[in-house]
Design an enzyme around this catalytic site. Structure first.
Site, short mmCIF file in Angstrom:
data_model
loop_
_atom_site.label_atom_id
_atom_site.label_comp_id
_atom_site.label_asym_id
_atom_site.label_seq_id
_atom_site.Cartn_x
_atom_site.Cartn_y
_atom_site.Cartn_z
N ILE A 12 51.58 43.37 42.95
CA ILE A 12 52.33 43.26 41.69
C ILE A 12 52.65 44.66 41.15
N ASP A 33 46.15 55.10 42.33
CA ASP A 33 45.71 54.02 43.22
C ASP A 33 44.73 54.61 44.25
N ASP A 61 40.38 56.84 42.11
CA ASP A 61 39.67 55.61 41.77
C ASP A 61 39.58 55.46 40.25
N ALA A 85 42.61 46.45 40.79
CA ALA A 85 41.52 45.50 40.82
C ALA A 85 41.28 45.07 42.25
N SER A 87 41.31 41.75 44.08
CA SER A 87 42.07 40.59 43.59
C SER A 87 41.88 39.30 44.38
N THR A 102 34.84 47.72 40.54
CA THR A 102 36.24 48.07 40.22
C THR A 102 36.74 47.35 38.97
N THR A 134 44.36 37.43 34.59
CA THR A 134 44.65 36.23 35.36
C THR A 134 44.30 34.95 34.59
N ASP A 135 44.97 33.86 34.97
CA ASP A 135 44.62 32.56 34.37
C ASP A 135 43.28 32.05 34.87
N GLU A 136 42.74 32.66 35.95
CA GLU A 136 41.48 32.15 36.53
C GLU A 136 40.31 32.30 35.58
N TYR A 159 35.21 36.85 41.34
CA TYR A 159 36.47 37.52 40.96
C TYR A 159 36.83 37.19 39.51
N LYS A 163 37.06 39.59 36.14
CA LYS A 163 38.27 39.76 35.32
C LYS A 163 37.99 39.34 33.87
N ASP A 289 35.89 23.73 52.29
CA ASP A 289 36.43 24.13 51.00
C ASP A 289 35.85 25.48 50.55
P1 NAD Z 1 46.41 43.74 45.05
O1 NAD Z 1 45.07 43.42 45.62
O2 NAD Z 1 47.63 43.46 45.85
O3 NAD Z 1 46.48 45.27 44.62
C1 NAD Z 1 45.41 45.92 43.99
C2 NAD Z 1 45.72 47.42 43.99
O4 NAD Z 1 44.66 48.08 43.28
C3 NAD Z 1 45.77 48.03 45.39
O5 NAD Z 1 46.86 48.91 45.50
C4 NAD Z 1 44.45 48.78 45.51
O6 NAD Z 1 44.52 49.90 46.36
C5 NAD Z 1 44.22 49.19 44.06
N1 NAD Z 1 42.80 49.41 43.76
C6 NAD Z 1 41.76 48.59 44.06
N2 NAD Z 1 40.61 49.13 43.66
C7 NAD Z 1 40.93 50.30 43.04
C8 NAD Z 1 40.16 51.31 42.39
N3 NAD Z 1 38.83 51.21 42.28
N4 NAD Z 1 40.82 52.37 41.87
C9 NAD Z 1 42.17 52.48 41.97
N5 NAD Z 1 42.93 51.57 42.60
C10 NAD Z 1 42.32 50.49 43.12
O7 NAD Z 1 46.44 42.95 43.65
P2 NAD Z 1 47.65 42.18 42.95
O8 NAD Z 1 47.74 40.82 43.49
O9 NAD Z 1 48.84 43.06 42.93
O10 NAD Z 1 47.06 42.06 41.47
C11 NAD Z 1 47.22 43.12 40.54
C12 NAD Z 1 46.55 42.75 39.23
O11 NAD Z 1 47.13 41.55 38.73
C13 NAD Z 1 45.06 42.46 39.37
O12 NAD Z 1 44.40 43.00 38.25
C14 NAD Z 1 44.96 40.95 39.38
O13 NAD Z 1 43.73 40.52 38.85
C15 NAD Z 1 46.12 40.57 38.49
N6 NAD Z 1 46.74 39.26 38.76
C16 NAD Z 1 47.14 38.93 40.03
C17 NAD Z 1 47.77 37.70 40.24
C18 NAD Z 1 48.26 37.29 41.62
O14 NAD Z 1 48.69 36.16 41.79
N7 NAD Z 1 48.23 38.16 42.61
C19 NAD Z 1 47.98 36.83 39.17
C20 NAD Z 1 47.53 37.19 37.91
C21 NAD Z 1 46.93 38.42 37.70
O1 DAU Z 2 45.83 32.37 39.41
C1 DAU Z 2 46.01 33.75 39.56
C2 DAU Z 2 45.25 34.22 40.77
O2 DAU Z 2 45.98 33.77 41.91
C3 DAU Z 2 45.07 35.74 40.82
O3 DAU Z 2 44.27 36.13 39.74
C4 DAU Z 2 44.42 36.17 42.13
O4 DAU Z 2 44.38 37.58 42.21
C5 DAU Z 2 45.25 35.63 43.28
O5 DAU Z 2 44.60 35.93 44.50
C6 DAU Z 2 45.43 34.11 43.15
O6 DAU Z 2 44.16 33.43 43.34
P1 DAU Z 2 44.04 32.06 44.18
O7 DAU Z 2 42.65 31.93 44.62
O8 DAU Z 2 44.65 30.92 43.45
O9 DAU Z 2 45.05 32.45 45.41
P2 DAU Z 2 44.94 32.24 46.97
O10 DAU Z 2 46.27 32.62 47.53
O11 DAU Z 2 43.73 32.85 47.56
O12 DAU Z 2 44.79 30.66 47.10
C7 DAU Z 2 45.75 29.76 46.55
C8 DAU Z 2 45.25 28.35 46.81
O13 DAU Z 2 45.32 28.08 48.22
C9 DAU Z 2 43.80 28.11 46.42
O14 DAU Z 2 43.67 26.79 45.94
C10 DAU Z 2 43.03 28.26 47.73
C11 DAU Z 2 44.03 27.76 48.75
N1 DAU Z 2 43.96 28.38 50.08
C12 DAU Z 2 44.01 29.75 50.15
C13 DAU Z 2 43.98 30.38 51.38
C14 DAU Z 2 44.01 31.90 51.48
C15 DAU Z 2 43.92 27.60 51.23
O15 DAU Z 2 43.91 26.36 51.16
N2 DAU Z 2 43.91 28.23 52.44
C16 DAU Z 2 43.92 29.61 52.56
O16 DAU Z 2 43.87 30.11 53.70
#
Ligand code: NAD
Ligand code: DAU
Length: 354
Positions: A12, A33, A61, A85, A87, A102, A134-136, A159, A163, A289
């Protein structure tokens, strides 16, 4: 405006940097980063010269207090957008400690550096600290209802617990020290540059490669999907017009059961690769699961829509097709992020699943 963006080499964060460099041509951005397995500077390849010269990369970091302090002193940031983070929920189950390090300690150190920088500059009113969460943190929903900004926190995984803790620190800094901080809680994102451990890119690539498609449990878990660019637009709206101390929920209103989503991805990839309809659905395997697996997430985003005029601009079907195309066309990027530590980790922890 000079903005510190943490985690800008991740999924993101890199999409946000791209969006802001284009949408705000007078802004300068510093990307801090640590380049963990999830961070990749290739995610920022191909920026036009005029944008590249307004972006500084610092490998470091968020836990490094001395580095943060020198950055704030030198750069005099007008805002911070905190993405950095750990993630991935599955990783947090296998190894929770780095999530505390982190996500909790790193956020605390960043808040402390921001507070000192902001106080040292005479507490400028326009300063903003935007914490991307996150909504989690809200836990799991039954079949009805949606998370609002006042839903009590009830995290299920290491996780989401980390958060949640970081969100509490951000709010505490706003209340205790007056730091102009805001929190967003967003649903599941998808789009370009997402590390292929997350459901959508993992499935697209496994389908393309004819590998098994691991569906956790009964596949009936529901997620509320948002295209990453819509999330980036929401973040910019909160940064520029949000009220300090407030929380904004961000969601796509696109709830899908995991199994239905995997079916759709099979059909999209099969059509794109001119395979017989339905062929890849045969790759689906129901696997054990995820422990503590939240059943359903759904976001009520009425507040950000009403107060900041934000709404998602992309439909789920269009943006998902565009995402499928992107992963199929960027195989070099895929190979790059799958190499090294990521490949070893996947093999060690997932074996054939990866
Ligand atoms: P990502 O895992 O793709 O990227 C995380 C980035 O943070 C990476 O570039 C990594 O190198 C950097 N990082 C990790 N540890 C670090 C540290 N100690 N110091 C500096 N940099 C560090 O994550 P993402 O999916 O892009 O998520 C970004 C943010 O958005 C997170 O805070 C996550 O909780 C939040 N978020 C993600 C989602 C989603 O669906 N992916 C949804 C809601 C919120
Ligand atoms: O809701 C926001 C969150 O969404 C973010 O905060 C997290 O950073 C991001 O990773 C994501 O979390 P989820 O756990 O929801 O995402 P993930 O892609 O890991 O899994 C999505 C759904 O799919 C979940 O119900 C688990 C399931 N899953 C996931 C994987 C990787 C499977 O069934 N098979 C898989 O191999």
């Amino acid at each position: 405006m000079n903005v510190l963006v943490t985690g800008g080499a991740g999924f993101i964060g890199s999409n946000f940097l791209r969006h802001v460099l284009e949408a705000r041509p007078s802004w300068r951005l510093v990307n801090l980063d640590a380049l963990t397995y999830a961070g990749n500077l290739r995610n920022l390849d191909g920026l036009p010269e005029t944008e590249r010269e307004r972006l500084r990369f610092v490998k470091g970091d968020v836990r490094d207090a001395a580095l943060l302090s020198s950055l704030f002193a030198a750069e005099r940031f007008g805002a911070v957008v905190h993405f950095a983070a750990e993630s991935h929920v599955d990783r947090s189950i296998l190894g929770p400690e780095v999530f505390v390090e982190t996500n909790v300690l790193g956020t605390f150190r960043l808040l402390e550096a921001a507070r000192q920088g902001w106080e040292g500059a005479g507490r400028p009113e326009g300063f903003r600290f935007l914490h991307v969460s996150t909504d989690e943190v809200y836990g799991s929903l039954g079949p009805e209802g949606a998370f609002t900004e006042s839903t009590p926190y009830d995290p299920s995984s290491p996780y989401s617990a980390s958060k949640a803790a970081s969100d509490h620190f951000v709010r505490a800094y706003e209340r205790t020290y007056g730091l102009p901080a805001l929190v967003t809680n967003c649903s599941n994102n998808y789009g370009p540059f997402q590390f292929p451990e997350k459901l959508i890119p993992l499935m697209i690539l496994n389908i393309a490669e004819g590998k098994p498609l691991p569906v956790y449990g009964d596949g009936q878990n529901v997620r509320d999907w948002l295209f990453v660019l819509d999330h980036c637009e929401a973040l910019l709206a909160v940064l520029e017009a949000g009220v300090p101390g407030q929380t904004y929920n961000v969601g796509g209103g696109a709830e899908r059961e995991n199994l239905a989503l995997v079916h759709l991805l099979c059909d999209l990839v099969d059509a794109r690769l001119q395979r017989p309809a339905g062929e890849s659905r045969g790759l689906i395997r129901f696997v054990a699961d995820r422990p503590g697996h939240d059943r359903r997430y759904a976001i009520d985003s009425a507040k950000i829509r009403r107060e900041l005029g934000w709404q998602p601009r992309h439909t789920f079907e269009q943006a998902l097709s565009r995402t499928v195309e992107w992963y199929l066309e960027h195989r070099e990027w895929v190979e790059e992020v799958r190499s090294g530590r990521y490949r070893e980790w996947m093999e060690r922890n997932y074996g054939a699943r990866g």
